[in-house]
Design a protein around this motif. Structure first.
Motif, PDB file in Angstrom:
ATOM      1  N   ARG A 133      35.396  -8.933 -36.341  1.00 57.67           N
ATOM      2  CA  ARG A 133      34.341  -9.905 -35.990  1.00 57.67           C
ATOM      3  C   ARG A 133      33.059  -9.693 -36.784  1.00 57.67           C
ATOM      4  O   ARG A 133      32.201 -10.572 -36.802  1.00 57.67           O
ATOM      5  CB  ARG A 133      34.007  -9.782 -34.497  1.00 57.67           C
ATOM      6  CG  ARG A 133      35.092 -10.216 -33.574  1.00 57.67           C
ATOM      7  CD  ARG A 133      34.625 -10.222 -32.137  1.00 57.67           C
ATOM      8  NE  ARG A 133      34.186  -8.940 -31.633  1.00 57.67           N
ATOM      9  CZ  ARG A 133      34.962  -8.066 -30.997  1.00 57.67           C
ATOM     10  NH1 ARG A 133      36.229  -8.338 -30.785  1.00 57.67           N
ATOM     11  NH2 ARG A 133      34.463  -6.931 -30.583  1.00 57.67           N
ATOM     12  N   PRO A 171      30.883 -16.308 -33.877  1.00 63.74           N
ATOM     13  CA  PRO A 171      31.932 -16.750 -32.956  1.00 63.74           C
ATOM     14  C   PRO A 171      31.946 -18.274 -32.874  1.00 63.74           C
ATOM     15  O   PRO A 171      31.025 -18.947 -33.330  1.00 63.74           O
ATOM     16  CB  PRO A 171      31.504 -16.135 -31.614  1.00 63.74           C
ATOM     17  CG  PRO A 171      30.022 -15.998 -31.717  1.00 63.74           C
ATOM     18  CD  PRO A 171      29.741 -15.708 -33.177  1.00 63.74           C
ATOM     19  N   TYR A 172      33.005 -18.783 -32.292  1.00 64.56           N
ATOM     20  CA  TYR A 172      33.057 -20.205 -31.970  1.00 64.56           C
ATOM     21  C   TYR A 172      32.116 -20.409 -30.790  1.00 64.56           C
ATOM     22  O   TYR A 172      32.448 -20.039 -29.654  1.00 64.56           O
ATOM     23  CB  TYR A 172      34.466 -20.637 -31.563  1.00 64.56           C
ATOM     24  CG  TYR A 172      35.450 -20.741 -32.689  1.00 64.56           C
ATOM     25  CD1 TYR A 172      35.304 -21.700 -33.684  1.00 64.56           C
ATOM     26  CD2 TYR A 172      36.558 -19.895 -32.739  1.00 64.56           C
ATOM     27  CE1 TYR A 172      36.228 -21.815 -34.704  1.00 64.56           C
ATOM     28  CE2 TYR A 172      37.495 -20.014 -33.762  1.00 64.56           C
ATOM     29  CZ  TYR A 172      37.319 -20.968 -34.730  1.00 64.56           C
ATOM     30  OH  TYR A 172      38.238 -21.083 -35.743  1.00 64.56           O
ATOM     31  N   CYS A 198      32.347 -19.590 -26.180  1.00 69.38           N
ATOM     32  CA  CYS A 198      31.658 -18.413 -25.636  1.00 69.38           C
ATOM     33  C   CYS A 198      31.006 -18.793 -24.306  1.00 69.38           C
ATOM     34  O   CYS A 198      30.264 -19.770 -24.233  1.00 69.38           O
ATOM     35  CB  CYS A 198      30.589 -17.913 -26.613  1.00 69.38           C
ATOM     36  SG  CYS A 198      31.272 -17.398 -28.207  1.00 69.38           S
ATOM     37  N   ARG A 215      33.594 -13.955 -25.638  1.00 65.62           N
ATOM     38  CA  ARG A 215      33.386 -14.580 -26.939  1.00 65.62           C
ATOM     39  C   ARG A 215      34.719 -14.681 -27.655  1.00 65.62           C
ATOM     40  O   ARG A 215      35.570 -13.812 -27.518  1.00 65.62           O
ATOM     41  CB  ARG A 215      32.411 -13.760 -27.789  1.00 65.62           C
ATOM     42  CG  ARG A 215      30.986 -13.853 -27.302  1.00 65.62           C
ATOM     43  CD  ARG A 215      30.049 -13.051 -28.160  1.00 65.62           C
ATOM     44  NE  ARG A 215      28.668 -13.289 -27.786  1.00 65.62           N
ATOM     45  CZ  ARG A 215      27.672 -12.487 -28.117  1.00 65.62           C
ATOM     46  NH1 ARG A 215      27.903 -11.404 -28.835  1.00 65.62           N
ATOM     47  NH2 ARG A 215      26.450 -12.779 -27.745  1.00 65.62           N
ATOM     48  N   LEU A 216      34.881 -15.738 -28.434  1.00 62.75           N
ATOM     49  CA  LEU A 216      36.064 -15.923 -29.254  1.00 62.75           C
ATOM     50  C   LEU A 216      35.613 -16.262 -30.669  1.00 62.75           C
ATOM     51  O   LEU A 216      34.677 -17.047 -30.855  1.00 62.75           O
ATOM     52  CB  LEU A 216      36.948 -17.047 -28.691  1.00 62.75           C
ATOM     53  CG  LEU A 216      37.681 -16.674 -27.403  1.00 62.75           C
ATOM     54  CD1 LEU A 216      36.831 -16.968 -26.195  1.00 62.75           C
ATOM     55  CD2 LEU A 216      39.004 -17.392 -27.310  1.00 62.75           C
ATOM     56  N   SER A 217      36.291 -15.662 -31.643  1.00 62.26           N
ATOM     57  CA  SER A 217      35.887 -15.793 -33.042  1.00 62.26           C
ATOM     58  C   SER A 217      37.068 -16.217 -33.904  1.00 62.26           C
ATOM     59  O   SER A 217      38.217 -15.951 -33.573  1.00 62.26           O
ATOM     60  CB  SER A 217      35.364 -14.444 -33.554  1.00 62.26           C
ATOM     61  OG  SER A 217      34.277 -14.004 -32.781  1.00 62.26           O
TER      62      SER A 217
END
Length: 170
Positions: free
Chosen positions: A40, A45-46, A50, A64-66
């Motif tokens: 990351r 992140p997207y 999040c 959180r997502l990336s």
């Protein structure tokens, strides 16, 4: 403890300092050396994936997502970190954040989510252990903790190779 009145909200820039303090309490300074953190590093992140969890005005959780890429051109979402304030663990907050983020990722057309985590916990959300050697990460990972969930059935079929941090997301 009585039932919590939990509110999930999209993460905002005003949340960043509180989330960083939460990460510090939950993971300590060693978090920067972890392989998932290295994936990351330097990647936004997207933001639409999040979320924060609050009890009243107190921020008690974050997810959180990336973006990452597997092999030659397979987009994937890297889940993490997901952090729950230690005083609020085992109250369903992590599950609520997981469901919200995964539903949003699917709604936005993402097909795969991967993470490094505890298989018995994440299996309930559809994650499965990746066969050893199928994916190569930029650092050591316990093979039993590398997990993938298909948001679209069959999305992981034939996918293998190195995992790299994706392009900066808007």
């Amino acid at each position: 403890m009585p039932d919590l009145s939990l509110d999930l909200h999209p993460e905002t820039p005003a949340d960043h300092a509180a989330i960083e303090r939460l990460h510090e309490r939950a993971f300590g300074p060693g978090r920067f050396a972890r392989t998932a953190f290295r994936l990351r590093e330097g990647i936004e992140p997207y933001h639409s994936l999040c979320f924060t969890a609050r009890v009243g005005t107190l921020l008690v959780g974050s997810i959180r997502l990336s973006p990452v890429e597997i092999g030659p051109g397979t987009p994937c979402v890297l889940l993490g970190p997901i952090t729950i304030d230690p005083a609020f663990q085992s109250k369903g907050i992590g599950g609520a954040l997981m469901r919200r983020a995964m539903e949003q990722a699917k709604a936005e057309g993402h097909r795969l989510i991967m993470l490094v985590g505890d298989a018995p916990y994440y299996e309930r959300f559809g994650f499965k252990v990746v066969a050893p050697g199928r994916l190569a990460l930029p650092g050591p990972v316990d093979p039993g903790r590398l997990l993938v969930a298909e948001l679209v059935p069959g999305a992981f079929e034939g996918v293998s190779g190195p995992v790299r941090g994706g392009l900066v997301a808007a």
